[in-house]
Design an enzyme around this catalytic site. Structure first.
Site, PDB file in Angstrom:
ATOM      1  N   ARG A 179       0.143  -8.004  13.678  1.00  0.00           N
ATOM      2  CA  ARG A 179      -0.493  -6.990  12.822  1.00  0.00           C
ATOM      3  C   ARG A 179      -1.353  -7.662  11.757  1.00  0.00           C
ATOM      4  O   ARG A 179      -2.420  -7.160  11.394  1.00  0.00           O
ATOM      5  CB  ARG A 179       0.572  -6.099  12.172  1.00  0.00           C
ATOM      6  CG  ARG A 179       1.186  -5.130  13.180  1.00  0.00           C
ATOM      7  CD  ARG A 179       2.507  -4.586  12.683  1.00  0.00           C
ATOM      8  NE  ARG A 179       2.376  -3.794  11.484  1.00  0.00           N
ATOM      9  CZ  ARG A 179       3.325  -3.695  10.555  1.00  0.00           C
ATOM     10  NH1 ARG A 179       4.458  -4.349  10.671  1.00  0.00           N
ATOM     11  NH2 ARG A 179       3.111  -2.949   9.504  1.00  0.00           N
ATOM     12  N   LYS A 229       0.817  -1.223   0.000  1.00  0.00           N
ATOM     13  CA  LYS A 229       0.000   0.000   0.000  1.00  0.00           C
ATOM     14  C   LYS A 229       0.850   1.272   0.000  1.00  0.00           C
ATOM     15  O   LYS A 229       0.590   2.191  -0.756  1.00  0.00           O
ATOM     16  CB  LYS A 229      -0.883   0.079   1.255  1.00  0.00           C
ATOM     17  CG  LYS A 229      -1.982  -0.910   1.351  1.00  0.00           C
ATOM     18  CD  LYS A 229      -2.906  -0.578   2.522  1.00  0.00           C
ATOM     19  CE  LYS A 229      -2.232  -0.411   3.851  1.00  0.00           C
ATOM     20  NZ  LYS A 229      -1.619  -1.614   4.430  1.00  0.00           N
ATOM     21  N   ARG A 238      -9.279   1.636   9.068  1.00  0.00           N
ATOM     22  CA  ARG A 238      -8.717   0.341   9.418  1.00  0.00           C
ATOM     23  C   ARG A 238      -9.730  -0.535  10.148  1.00  0.00           C
ATOM     24  O   ARG A 238      -9.432  -1.661  10.493  1.00  0.00           O
ATOM     25  CB  ARG A 238      -7.533   0.575  10.334  1.00  0.00           C
ATOM     26  CG  ARG A 238      -6.388  -0.374  10.026  1.00  0.00           C
ATOM     27  CD  ARG A 238      -5.169   0.258   9.808  1.00  0.00           C
ATOM     28  NE  ARG A 238      -3.967  -0.483   9.964  1.00  0.00           N
ATOM     29  CZ  ARG A 238      -2.844  -0.025   9.484  1.00  0.00           C
ATOM     30  NH1 ARG A 238      -2.825   1.101   8.812  1.00  0.00           N
ATOM     31  NH2 ARG A 238      -1.741  -0.700   9.658  1.00  0.00           N
ATOM     32  N   ARG A 244      11.838  -1.714  10.951  1.00  0.00           N
ATOM     33  CA  ARG A 244      10.806  -1.123  11.804  1.00  0.00           C
ATOM     34  C   ARG A 244      10.581  -2.059  12.979  1.00  0.00           C
ATOM     35  O   ARG A 244      10.522  -3.274  12.793  1.00  0.00           O
ATOM     36  CB  ARG A 244       9.502  -0.992  11.018  1.00  0.00           C
ATOM     37  CG  ARG A 244       9.333   0.345  10.343  1.00  0.00           C
ATOM     38  CD  ARG A 244       8.155   0.366   9.414  1.00  0.00           C
ATOM     39  NE  ARG A 244       6.877  -0.032   9.989  1.00  0.00           N
ATOM     40  CZ  ARG A 244       5.712   0.033   9.340  1.00  0.00           C
ATOM     41  NH1 ARG A 244       5.679   0.503   8.112  1.00  0.00           N
ATOM     42  NH2 ARG A 244       4.594  -0.349   9.905  1.00  0.00           N
ATOM     43  N   ARG A 251      11.462  -6.425   5.129  1.00  0.00           N
ATOM     44  CA  ARG A 251      11.444  -4.992   4.803  1.00  0.00           C
ATOM     45  C   ARG A 251      12.396  -4.215   5.710  1.00  0.00           C
ATOM     46  O   ARG A 251      12.576  -4.534   6.869  1.00  0.00           O
ATOM     47  CB  ARG A 251      10.022  -4.458   5.009  1.00  0.00           C
ATOM     48  CG  ARG A 251       9.901  -2.948   4.839  1.00  0.00           C
ATOM     49  CD  ARG A 251       8.488  -2.529   4.675  1.00  0.00           C
ATOM     50  NE  ARG A 251       7.700  -2.659   5.885  1.00  0.00           N
ATOM     51  CZ  ARG A 251       6.389  -2.396   5.939  1.00  0.00           C
ATOM     52  NH1 ARG A 251       5.749  -1.994   4.860  1.00  0.00           N
ATOM     53  NH2 ARG A 251       5.728  -2.541   7.059  1.00  0.00           N
TER      54      ARG A 251
HETATM   55  P1  AMP Z   1       1.203   1.040   8.814  1.00  0.00           P
HETATM   56  O1  AMP Z   1       2.420   1.840   8.510  1.00  0.00           O
HETATM   57  O2  AMP Z   1       0.012   1.430   7.997  1.00  0.00           O
HETATM   58  O3  AMP Z   1       1.470  -0.455   8.782  1.00  0.00           O
HETATM   59  O4  AMP Z   1       0.790   1.387  10.328  1.00  0.00           O
HETATM   60  C1  AMP Z   1       1.687   1.141  11.403  1.00  0.00           C
HETATM   61  C2  AMP Z   1       0.928   1.209  12.718  1.00  0.00           C
HETATM   62  O5  AMP Z   1       0.344   2.502  12.892  1.00  0.00           O
HETATM   63  C3  AMP Z   1      -0.251   0.231  12.855  1.00  0.00           C
HETATM   64  O6  AMP Z   1       0.149  -1.083  13.231  1.00  0.00           O
HETATM   65  C4  AMP Z   1      -1.061   0.925  13.953  1.00  0.00           C
HETATM   66  O7  AMP Z   1      -0.459   0.764  15.214  1.00  0.00           O
HETATM   67  C5  AMP Z   1      -0.904   2.395  13.559  1.00  0.00           C
HETATM   68  N1  AMP Z   1      -1.974   2.832  12.633  1.00  0.00           N
HETATM   69  C6  AMP Z   1      -1.835   3.255  11.353  1.00  0.00           C
HETATM   70  N2  AMP Z   1      -3.011   3.585  10.810  1.00  0.00           N
HETATM   71  C7  AMP Z   1      -3.942   3.346  11.767  1.00  0.00           C
HETATM   72  C8  AMP Z   1      -5.353   3.459  11.819  1.00  0.00           C
HETATM   73  N3  AMP Z   1      -6.068   3.894  10.775  1.00  0.00           N
HETATM   74  N4  AMP Z   1      -5.980   3.112  12.973  1.00  0.00           N
HETATM   75  C9  AMP Z   1      -5.288   2.697  14.043  1.00  0.00           C
HETATM   76  N5  AMP Z   1      -3.967   2.543  14.066  1.00  0.00           N
HETATM   77  C10 AMP Z   1      -3.276   2.864  12.938  1.00  0.00           C
END
Ligand code: AMP
Length: 217
Positions: free
Chosen positions: A168, A13, A85, A157, A124
C-alpha cells in the site's frame, strides 16, 4: 468548504479527519471506511472492492468515483479522507464539484517518513464492529482485544499485515504522491509534520482550516 486530507496509509488521516470533522461540523467522507462497511455487509460494491482492498491495490476509479459522486450533496461541507488517490480521481473530483459550484478549499498533506508509516500500520488494530482505532504500543484497548467504546473484537486489518502494508505504501508513492505536486501547482496545498503528537497534528491542521474559513467570510 471542501478539505482534503492527503497522506500515506498510516499517516493519521482517519484519526485526524474524525476529530476535525466533529470539531467543524464537516461531513467525514472516508472511502476506505465505506469500502470496509460495504464489504462487511456483502453489498455489490463490497464484493467488487474486496479483492482490491484485501491485497492493498486501489479499487478501480469508476467504482470509487461513482460511490463518491453519489454521496456528495450540494451545500454540505466535506472532509475527504482517502479520496482522491490518483490524478484521474483528482480530475473526476473537480468534475463532481463543478455543477455544485464548489471548489477545493485546502489540501493538507500529513507528511510522515515511510518507515514510521509502516511501523504505525503494522501495529494498528481496529474494532471490527465500530472501527475505533487502536495501536498495540501507544493505545492498546483497556481489556484484551475488546473495544473500549462498544465491546467489539479488536483485530488487525487484513491489509495492515507487513506485506500488504508495504504494498500500500508503494501504491501511495507511485499513484497518490503525484497529487502533492498537482495541488501545489493549484496553490491550495499545505503540509503538516505527521510525526508530531496527535494533538499537535490536530492543532496544526485546525489552524489551516481556520485560516481557510477566515478567507471565505
Ligand atoms: P484506507 O482505509 O484509506 O487505507 O483504504 C483502504 C483500501 O481501500 C485501499 O488500500 C484501497 O484498496 C481502497 N480505497 C480507499 N480509497 C480508495 C480510493 N480513493 N481509490 C481506490 N481505492 C481506494
Amino acid at each position: 468548504m471542501i478539505v482534503i486530507l492527503l497522506g500515506a496509509p498510516g499517516s493519521g488521516k482517519g484519526t485526524q479527519s474524525k476529530i476535525l470533522a466533529a470539531k467543524y461540523g464537516f461531513t467525514h467522507l472516508a472511502t476506505g471506511d465505506i469500502f470496509r462497511a460495504e464489504m462487511a455487509a456483502k453489498t455489490p460494491i463490497g464484493l467488487k472492492a474486496s479483492e482490491y482492498v484485501k491485497s492493498g491495490k486501489l479499487v478501480p476509479d469508476n467504482i470509487v468515483v461513482e460511490m463518491v459522486a453519489g454521496r456528495m450533496e450540494p451545500g454540505v461541507n466535506y472532509l475527504l479522507d482517502g479520496f482522491p488517490r490518483n490524478l484521474n480521481q483528482a480530475e473526476e473530483l473537480t468534475r463532481i464539484l463543478a455543477p455544485q459550484r464548489k471548489t477545493i478549499d485546502k489540501v493538507v498533506l500529513l507528511d510522515l517518513p515511510r518507515a514510521e508509516a509502516l511501523k504505525r500500520l503494522t501495529s494498528r488494530r481496529i474494532c471490527a464492529k465500530c472501527a475505533e482505532v487502536y495501536n498495540i504500543y501507544t493505545k492498546p484497548p483497556k481489556t484484551d482485544a475488546q473495544c473500549d467504546v462498544c465491546g467489539g473484537d479488536v483485530v488487525q486489518r487484513e491489509d495492515d499485515s507487513e506485506a500488504t502494508a508495504g504494498k500500500r505504501l508503494m501504491v501511495y508513492e507511485d499513484l497518490t504522491n503525484p497529487l502533492v505536486a498537482y495541488y501545489k501547482a493549484e496553490q491550495i496545498l499545505e503540509q503538516v509534520d505527521a510525526s508530531q503528537a496527535p494533538d499537535q497534528v490536530t492543532q496544526a491542521v485546525a489552524a489551516i482550516i481556520d485560516a481557510a474559513l477566515a478567507v471565505k467570510k
